[in-house]
Write a protein that holds these residues in place. Structure first.
Motif, mmCIF file in Angstrom:
data_model
loop_
_atom_site.group_PDB
_atom_site.id
_atom_site.type_symbol
_atom_site.label_atom_id
_atom_site.label_comp_id
_atom_site.label_asym_id
_atom_site.label_seq_id
_atom_site.Cartn_x
_atom_site.Cartn_y
_atom_site.Cartn_z
ATOM 1 N N TRP A 1 3.457 20.791 14.449
ATOM 2 C CA TRP A 1 4.513 19.808 14.190
ATOM 3 C C TRP A 1 4.180 18.949 12.974
ATOM 4 C CZ3 TRP A 1 9.320 19.268 14.575
ATOM 5 C CH2 TRP A 1 9.942 18.025 14.482
ATOM 6 N N SER A 2 2.896 18.641 12.792
ATOM 7 C CA SER A 2 2.513 17.851 11.619
ATOM 8 C C SER A 2 2.829 18.624 10.346
ATOM 9 C CB SER A 2 1.024 17.486 11.674
ATOM 10 O OG SER A 2 0.204 18.627 11.476
ATOM 11 N N CYS B 1 6.689 18.557 9.847
ATOM 12 C CA CYS B 1 7.113 17.231 9.364
ATOM 13 C C CYS B 1 6.809 17.066 7.877
ATOM 14 C CB CYS B 1 6.420 16.140 10.171
ATOM 15 S SG CYS B 1 7.022 15.961 11.853
ATOM 16 N N GLU B 2 5.633 17.536 7.475
ATOM 17 C CA GLU B 2 5.249 17.418 6.064
ATOM 18 C C GLU B 2 6.235 18.165 5.172
ATOM 19 O OE1 GLU B 2 1.589 18.838 3.138
ATOM 20 O OE2 GLU B 2 1.240 18.592 5.293
ATOM 21 N N ARG C 1 0.835 20.139 18.351
ATOM 22 C CA ARG C 1 0.772 18.893 17.576
ATOM 23 C C ARG C 1 0.436 19.188 16.120
ATOM 24 N NH1 ARG C 1 -2.808 16.357 20.516
ATOM 25 N NH2 ARG C 1 -1.269 15.342 21.840
ATOM 26 N N SER C 2 -0.496 20.104 15.884
ATOM 27 C CA SER C 2 -0.853 20.435 14.501
ATOM 28 C C SER C 2 0.301 21.147 13.807
ATOM 29 C CB SER C 2 -2.118 21.294 14.469
ATOM 30 O OG SER C 2 -1.874 22.605 14.926
#
Length: 212
Positions: free
Chosen positions: A199-200, A203-204, A196-197
């Protein structure tokens, strides 16, 4: 493993983008040749902080499985006090270890001292290593060569948490008869949390590429 080749990268359009944790010299040279932009997130401090608890949990798993001593009351030399090293220091102190932090940055040493660790700059590293049951390195630079490894007790376990090229000369450790582990991929212990981290961060970077 996916090893980029010239034929592979030639199939991408000019001004394309590659998003990944860390690019090796081979990939960097190919991307430069074909005008492909690289976006790395290995040294993104915010992402590292999000991943840090899972990485430290993975480190503890390794220590429990590979040492014959408890963490409690062990003498631990922690080399480096960045995002991972500082959390490792606090966690090990909370578990009752005697932690001696070796770091160049005086502010990092001060923070480690307030957390309950003993501290030294690198001039004190040989002496700290001489009494260490466990050595943990988190500096992304080859710090521990044979001249330092031989100063550790024969029972010492050396754990390398650093990104390539790593902190420890593992071939030298083998020659010296020391157990050393390059603990890469510790995020696998908690793939949902770490994924999850990651992927963040991806995305950024996609948003920046497209100006979203």
């Amino acid at each position: 493993k996916i090893i980029p080749t010239e034929a592979m990268m030639a199939g991408m359009q000019p001004n394309s983008h590659v998003i990944l944790g860390w690019a090796d010299p081979n990939l960097k040279s190919l991307c430069e040749k074909f005008k492909i932009q690289i976006h790395e997130y290995e040294w993104d401090v915010a992402l590292m902080l999000l991943r840090a608890p899972s990485i430290v949990e993975g480190m503890l798993k390794i220590l429990i499985e590979t040492t014959e001593r408890s963490i409690h009351n062990a003498n631990i030399c922690q080399v480096g006090q960045g995002s991972i090293g500082s959390l490792a220091t606090r966690t090990l102190i909370a578990l009752g270890a005697h932690v001696h932090v070796v770091a160049r940055n005086p502010e990092q040493r001060a923070a480690a001292f307030t957390a309950g660790a003993m501290t030294s700059d690198f001039s004190g590293l040989p002496q700290v290593l001489s009494t260490a049951d466990i050595v943990i390195c988190s500096v992304p630079s080859r710090i521990l060569g044979e001249e330092f490894i031989v100063k550790t007790p024969e029972h010492a376990v050396l754990v390398d948490l650093a990104a390539p090229p790593g902190s420890i000369d593992h071939e030298a450790a083998a020659r010296c008869g020391r157990k050393s582990i390059w603990a890469r991929g510790l995020g696998q212990r908690a793939p949902v949390t770490v994924g999850r981290s990651q992927w963040s961060g991806i995305c950024e970077r996609v948003e920046k590429i497209f100006g979203v």
